[in-house]
Scaffold this motif. Structure first.
Motif, PDB file in Angstrom:
ATOM      1  N   ASP A 198      80.589   0.649  55.937  1.00 10.51           N
ATOM      2  CA  ASP A 198      80.692   0.359  54.507  1.00 10.51           C
ATOM      3  C   ASP A 198      81.995   0.920  53.938  1.00 10.51           C
ATOM      4  O   ASP A 198      82.682   0.255  53.158  1.00 10.51           O
ATOM      5  CB  ASP A 198      79.485   0.924  53.771  1.00 10.51           C
TER       6      ASP A 198
ATOM      7  N   CYS B   9      84.813  -1.212  54.937  1.00 14.54           N
ATOM      8  CA  CYS B   9      84.790  -2.431  54.136  1.00 14.54           C
ATOM      9  C   CYS B   9      85.428  -2.184  52.767  1.00 14.54           C
ATOM     10  O   CYS B   9      86.231  -2.991  52.291  1.00 14.54           O
ATOM     11  CB  CYS B   9      83.351  -2.895  53.981  1.00 14.54           C
ATOM     12  N   VAL B  10      85.104  -1.067  52.154  1.00 21.18           N
ATOM     13  CA  VAL B  10      85.673  -0.728  50.851  1.00 21.18           C
ATOM     14  C   VAL B  10      87.183  -0.521  50.968  1.00 21.18           C
ATOM     15  O   VAL B  10      87.951  -0.973  50.110  1.00 21.18           O
ATOM     16  CB  VAL B  10      84.965   0.519  50.258  1.00 21.18           C
TER      17      VAL B  10
ATOM     18  N   SER C  38      79.929  -6.272  41.589  1.00 24.36           N
ATOM     19  CA  SER C  38      80.216  -6.960  42.850  1.00 24.36           C
ATOM     20  C   SER C  38      80.531  -8.428  42.606  1.00 24.36           C
ATOM     21  O   SER C  38      81.461  -8.980  43.201  1.00 24.36           O
ATOM     22  CB  SER C  38      79.030  -6.854  43.806  1.00 24.36           C
TER      23      SER C  38
ATOM     24  N   VAL D  33      83.874  -7.606  49.718  1.00 29.03           N
ATOM     25  CA  VAL D  33      83.020  -7.240  48.583  1.00 29.03           C
ATOM     26  C   VAL D  33      81.564  -7.527  48.932  1.00 29.03           C
ATOM     27  O   VAL D  33      80.677  -6.695  48.697  1.00 29.03           O
ATOM     28  CB  VAL D  33      83.444  -7.994  47.300  1.00 29.03           C
TER      29      VAL D  33
ATOM     30  N   SER E 288      80.398  -4.929  51.614  1.00 32.58           N
ATOM     31  CA  SER E 288      80.158  -3.586  51.093  1.00 32.58           C
ATOM     32  C   SER E 288      78.925  -3.559  50.190  1.00 32.58           C
ATOM     33  O   SER E 288      78.184  -2.581  50.171  1.00 32.58           O
ATOM     34  CB  SER E 288      81.393  -3.065  50.355  1.00 32.58           C
TER      35      SER E 288
END
Length: 154
Positions: free
Chosen positions: A11, A14-15, A90, A134, A137
């Motif tokens: 995660d 991903c961010v 998101s 996006v 995450s």
């Protein structure tokens, strides 16, 4: 099964990939191509795709109780269980990446210089990968929250 620590790491990757894509798109919108397209897109994909995949995998749930309509379906995908403000943020970030990627097609024409076309292509690819990031995450965060709530309830 993916461990909680691994899911947290994916995660975070991903961010970071989303932030990386946002910085590169910002540079492209300002008229500066910070990296060649190949490097920018490959690094973004390496950062984003594992977290997206982990988010999809961890949001699957085994069908319990009532038999599914189809005999070969053993699991279903569960939508993210996040607070509304998280889902709204998101969605807005996903929309921003989508607009950044799709708007790369607006100025393209046959007479555009090769460097401009490469910048448009890079913006499109980064916009799509940023949107995937996006989503990834968001899904991974939902899985982490579900695991945390489940552990806190015991």
């Amino acid at each position: 099964m993916i461990s909680r620590r691994m899911l947290l790491l994916l995660d975070l990757m991903c961010v970071v990939g989303v932030a990386w894509a946002a910085v590169l798109i910002g540079g492209l919108l300002a008229g500066v191509r910070l990296l060649p397209t190949g490097v920018a897109v490959i690094v973004t994909a390496v950062l984003v795709l594992p977290g997206f995949t982990a988010g999809l995998i961890t949001n699957r749930r085994v069908v319990l109780g009532r038999k599914p309509q189809s005999g070969w379906i053993r699991s279903v995908w569960a939508p993210p269980d996040l607070p509304h403000w998280g889902l709204v943020l998101s969605g807005l970030a996903l929309l921003a990446f989508w607009v950044a990627g799709m708007s790369a097609f607006i100025p393209m024409n046959e007479t555009a210089p090769a460097d401009a076309v490469a910048a448009y292509q890079q913006r499109f690819a980064l916009g799509m990968l940023g949107g995937v990031g996006v989503g990834g995450s968001t899904l991974a965060a939902a899985s982490l929250l579900r695991v945390r709530r489940g552990a806190g309830a015991r």
